[in-house]
Design a protein around this motif. Structure first.
Motif, PDB file in Angstrom:
ATOM      1  N   ASN A   1      -0.259  -1.416   6.061  1.00 10.36           N
ATOM      2  CA  ASN A   1       0.533  -1.418   6.526  1.00 10.36           C
ATOM      3  C   ASN A   1       1.968  -0.001   6.673  1.00 10.36           C
ATOM      4  O   ASN A   1       2.109   0.546   5.553  1.00 10.36           O
ATOM      5  CB  ASN A   1       2.451  -1.978   5.285  1.00 10.36           C
TER       6      ASN A   1
ATOM      7  N   ALA B   1      -2.382   1.483   1.440  1.00  8.61           N
ATOM      8  CA  ALA B   1      -1.678   1.940   3.001  1.00  8.61           C
ATOM      9  C   ALA B   1      -2.022   3.286   2.987  1.00  8.61           C
ATOM     10  O   ALA B   1      -1.601   3.360   4.214  1.00  8.61           O
ATOM     11  CB  ALA B   1      -0.290   1.149   3.255  1.00  8.61           C
TER      12      ALA B   1
ATOM     13  N   THR C   1      -4.187  -5.957   7.072  1.00 12.70           N
ATOM     14  CA  THR C   1      -3.101  -5.613   7.422  1.00 12.70           C
ATOM     15  C   THR C   1      -2.279  -5.324   6.802  1.00 12.70           C
ATOM     16  O   THR C   1      -1.348  -4.306   6.310  1.00 12.70           O
ATOM     17  CB  THR C   1      -2.541  -6.902   8.568  1.00 12.70           C
ATOM     18  N   LYS C   2      -1.572  -5.793   5.705  1.00 13.21           N
ATOM     19  CA  LYS C   2      -1.120  -5.234   4.515  1.00 13.21           C
ATOM     20  C   LYS C   2      -1.025  -4.594   3.999  1.00 13.21           C
ATOM     21  O   LYS C   2      -0.869  -3.203   4.036  1.00 13.21           O
ATOM     22  CB  LYS C   2      -1.117  -6.626   3.540  1.00 13.21           C
TER      23      LYS C   2
END
Length: 124
Positions: free
Chosen positions: A27, A117, A23-24
């Protein structure tokens, strides 16, 4: 029974940690901040025209140097690289080191969190 519960709890904790790390890495706020450095030269929308650089829509899974209508360097066309998130990460960290002779005049995106990301966002 108690040891079984501890094993299951440990496994769930590991899976949860991996999901949080993913999830990070995905981002969207961080990805869009990183994209501002790319958007001066690249589009990222299906069907958008190439700009100074090729359209990056669908880059993950694509073979390098194959966007129709873009004039690639011989190094990019002959590389045979199939873009994965990891290869994109390595390329965007140091384009000339990853693929000597390519035409991208960019010194690299040094922040690993931004690269992760951005690669995640472009993969979607």
């Amino acid at each position: 029974m108690r040891s079984f519960i501890l094993v299951v709890a440990s496994a769930l904790s590991i899976v949860s940690g991996a999901a949080q790390a993913q999830t990070k890495a995905c981002n969207i706020v961080v990805a869009k901040q990183a994209w501002t450095k790319c958007s001066a030269c690249h589009a990222n929308a299906a069907g958008a025209n190439n700009a100074v650089g090729p359209n990056l829509a669908g880059i993950v899974g694509r073979v390098a140097g194959t966007v129709p209508g873009y004039r690639y360097s011989p190094a990019m066309k002959k590389s045979g690289v199939r873009w994965t998130r990891d290869k994109f990460d390595a390329f965007i960290a140091a384009p000339q080191k990853f693929m000597p002779g390519n035409r991208m005049p960019f010194g690299g995106l040094k922040d690993p969190a931004q690269r992760a990301a951005l690669a995640c966002w472009l993969a979607k």
